[in-house]
Write a protein that holds these residues in place. Sequence first.
Motif, PDB file in Angstrom:
ATOM      1  N   ASP A 194      48.188  46.858  28.989  1.00 19.84           N
ATOM      2  CA  ASP A 194      47.865  46.849  27.556  1.00 19.84           C
ATOM      3  C   ASP A 194      46.487  46.230  27.338  1.00 19.84           C
ATOM      4  OD1 ASP A 194      50.303  48.004  26.902  1.00 19.84           O
ATOM      5  OD2 ASP A 194      51.217  46.115  26.230  1.00 19.84           O
ATOM      6  N   GLN A 195      46.248  45.109  28.016  1.00 18.10           N
ATOM      7  CA  GLN A 195      44.970  44.411  27.885  1.00 18.10           C
ATOM      8  C   GLN A 195      43.816  45.287  28.385  1.00 18.10           C
ATOM      9  OE1 GLN A 195      45.094  40.439  29.502  1.00 18.10           O
ATOM     10  NE2 GLN A 195      42.908  40.117  29.182  1.00 18.10           N
ATOM     11  N   LEU A 196      44.014  45.921  29.545  1.00 18.22           N
ATOM     12  CA  LEU A 196      42.973  46.794  30.088  1.00 18.22           C
ATOM     13  C   LEU A 196      42.724  48.005  29.189  1.00 18.22           C
ATOM     14  CD1 LEU A 196      43.801  46.644  33.895  1.00 18.22           C
ATOM     15  CD2 LEU A 196      41.689  45.851  32.791  1.00 18.22           C
ATOM     16  N   GLN A 197      43.786  48.501  28.551  1.00 19.07           N
ATOM     17  CA  GLN A 197      43.641  49.652  27.662  1.00 19.07           C
ATOM     18  C   GLN A 197      42.864  49.256  26.404  1.00 19.07           C
ATOM     19  OE1 GLN A 197      47.295  51.761  26.928  1.00 19.07           O
ATOM     20  NE2 GLN A 197      46.205  53.555  26.173  1.00 19.07           N
TER      21      GLN A 197
ATOM     22  N   PRO B 121      43.521  42.057  40.433  1.00 16.57           N
ATOM     23  CA  PRO B 121      44.310  42.863  41.376  1.00 16.57           C
ATOM     24  C   PRO B 121      44.626  44.261  40.838  1.00 16.57           C
ATOM     25  CG  PRO B 121      45.380  40.730  40.985  1.00 16.57           C
ATOM     26  CD  PRO B 121      44.221  40.830  40.058  1.00 16.57           C
ATOM     27  N   VAL B 122      44.784  44.379  39.536  1.00 21.86           N
ATOM     28  CA  VAL B 122      45.106  45.671  38.935  1.00 21.86           C
ATOM     29  C   VAL B 122      43.918  46.614  39.064  1.00 21.86           C
ATOM     30  CG1 VAL B 122      45.866  46.856  36.830  1.00 21.86           C
ATOM     31  CG2 VAL B 122      46.677  44.526  37.309  1.00 21.86           C
ATOM     32  N   LEU B 123      42.749  46.135  38.669  1.00 21.70           N
ATOM     33  CA  LEU B 123      41.544  46.966  38.794  1.00 21.70           C
ATOM     34  C   LEU B 123      41.275  47.310  40.253  1.00 21.70           C
ATOM     35  CD1 LEU B 123      39.170  45.278  36.199  1.00 21.70           C
ATOM     36  CD2 LEU B 123      40.051  47.627  36.116  1.00 21.70           C
ATOM     37  N   PHE B 124      41.406  46.322  41.122  1.00 23.39           N
ATOM     38  CA  PHE B 124      41.133  46.540  42.543  1.00 23.39           C
ATOM     39  C   PHE B 124      42.065  47.613  43.110  1.00 23.39           C
ATOM     40  CE2 PHE B 124      41.007  45.422  47.077  1.00 23.39           C
ATOM     41  CZ  PHE B 124      39.635  45.409  47.266  1.00 23.39           C
ATOM     42  N   ALA B 125      43.352  47.533  42.758  1.00 27.29           N
ATOM     43  CA  ALA B 125      44.324  48.530  43.235  1.00 27.29           C
ATOM     44  C   ALA B 125      43.991  49.919  42.699  1.00 27.29           C
ATOM     45  CB  ALA B 125      45.738  48.125  42.826  1.00 27.29           C
ATOM     46  N   LEU B 126      43.560  50.004  41.450  1.00 26.17           N
ATOM     47  CA  LEU B 126      43.229  51.305  40.860  1.00 26.17           C
ATOM     48  C   LEU B 126      41.935  51.869  41.431  1.00 26.17           C
ATOM     49  CD1 LEU B 126      44.309  50.668  37.181  1.00 26.17           C
ATOM     50  CD2 LEU B 126      45.374  52.262  38.798  1.00 26.17           C
TER      51      LEU B 126
ATOM     52  N   ASP C 129      35.607  55.799  32.577  1.00 26.96           N
ATOM     53  CA  ASP C 129      34.271  55.726  33.168  1.00 26.96           C
ATOM     54  C   ASP C 129      33.740  54.298  33.145  1.00 26.96           C
ATOM     55  OD1 ASP C 129      34.321  58.434  33.715  1.00 26.96           O
ATOM     56  OD2 ASP C 129      33.182  58.997  31.925  1.00 26.96           O
ATOM     57  N   SER C 130      34.076  53.554  32.093  1.00 25.96           N
ATOM     58  CA  SER C 130      33.629  52.146  31.992  1.00 25.96           C
ATOM     59  C   SER C 130      34.162  51.319  33.154  1.00 25.96           C
ATOM     60  CB  SER C 130      34.106  51.517  30.681  1.00 25.96           C
ATOM     61  OG  SER C 130      33.590  52.205  29.590  1.00 25.96           O
ATOM     62  N   ALA C 131      35.426  51.509  33.496  1.00 26.28           N
ATOM     63  CA  ALA C 131      36.036  50.766  34.606  1.00 26.28           C
ATOM     64  C   ALA C 131      35.437  51.188  35.935  1.00 26.28           C
ATOM     65  CB  ALA C 131      37.551  50.962  34.621  1.00 26.28           C
ATOM     66  N   LYS C 132      35.199  52.472  36.076  1.00 24.03           N
ATOM     67  CA  LYS C 132      34.591  52.971  37.315  1.00 24.03           C
ATOM     68  C   LYS C 132      33.178  52.408  37.481  1.00 24.03           C
ATOM     69  CE  LYS C 132      37.321  57.192  37.350  1.00 24.03           C
ATOM     70  NZ  LYS C 132      37.323  58.639  37.090  1.00 24.03           N
ATOM     71  N   ALA C 133      32.458  52.284  36.380  1.00 20.50           N
ATOM     72  CA  ALA C 133      31.097  51.755  36.418  1.00 20.50           C
ATOM     73  C   ALA C 133      31.068  50.278  36.799  1.00 20.50           C
ATOM     74  CB  ALA C 133      30.421  51.968  35.063  1.00 20.50           C
ATOM     75  N   LEU C 134      32.151  49.568  36.523  1.00 19.78           N
ATOM     76  CA  LEU C 134      32.227  48.134  36.841  1.00 19.78           C
ATOM     77  C   LEU C 134      32.507  47.857  38.312  1.00 19.78           C
ATOM     78  CD1 LEU C 134      34.322  46.330  34.081  1.00 19.78           C
ATOM     79  CD2 LEU C 134      31.927  45.966  34.666  1.00 19.78           C
ATOM     80  N   GLU C 135      33.071  48.829  39.011  1.00 18.61           N
ATOM     81  CA  GLU C 135      33.564  48.582  40.374  1.00 18.61           C
ATOM     82  C   GLU C 135      32.520  47.936  41.276  1.00 18.61           C
ATOM     83  OE1 GLU C 135      35.621  50.803  44.206  1.00 18.61           O
ATOM     84  OE2 GLU C 135      34.981  52.017  42.508  1.00 18.61           O
ATOM     85  N   GLN C 136      31.369  48.522  41.370  1.00 20.59           N
ATOM     86  CA  GLN C 136      30.355  48.012  42.295  1.00 20.59           C
ATOM     87  C   GLN C 136      29.963  46.571  41.959  1.00 20.59           C
ATOM     88  OE1 GLN C 136      26.899  50.512  42.592  1.00 20.59           O
ATOM     89  NE2 GLN C 136      26.117  49.451  44.374  1.00 20.59           N
TER      90      GLN C 136
END
Length: 138
Positions: free
Chosen positions: A69-72, A37-42, A95-102
Amino acid sequence: MKHYESLGYLVSHLNIELQKALDERLRRYELDIKLWPVLFALWQEEGITQTELSKRCDVANYTMTRLLDQLQVQGYITRYQEADNRRAFKILLTDSAKALEQDLVREAERVNEQFLGNLSEFESQQFIYLLNKINGLS
């Protein structure tokens, strides 16, 4: 009332099964279901504060601190402190998180397809519509 007539039981059972299936897929990316949910919201809106993120994800602020903290540590977010408000941190995706979205959104779609697979297209749309209506979102 039998368990298969109980809305609470049916929704709870479906939620548990959905989370298990998604968690299994997320583990391939070394992510935990609690981070979804955190990644999805961001991905929806980057740069919001931790307080706003806590509200959107419906978790306590101290719980959000641990999740962030875990995501960082995993290199998926950074915290940006505003100069005019030293207590508010904006959360930014790397950029790593953005690359994971799709890939991760596709994994979630596969889980949805798995669970909605017994329904016709019309039934699937109706089911989603009714859930939104029950939850006051439509």
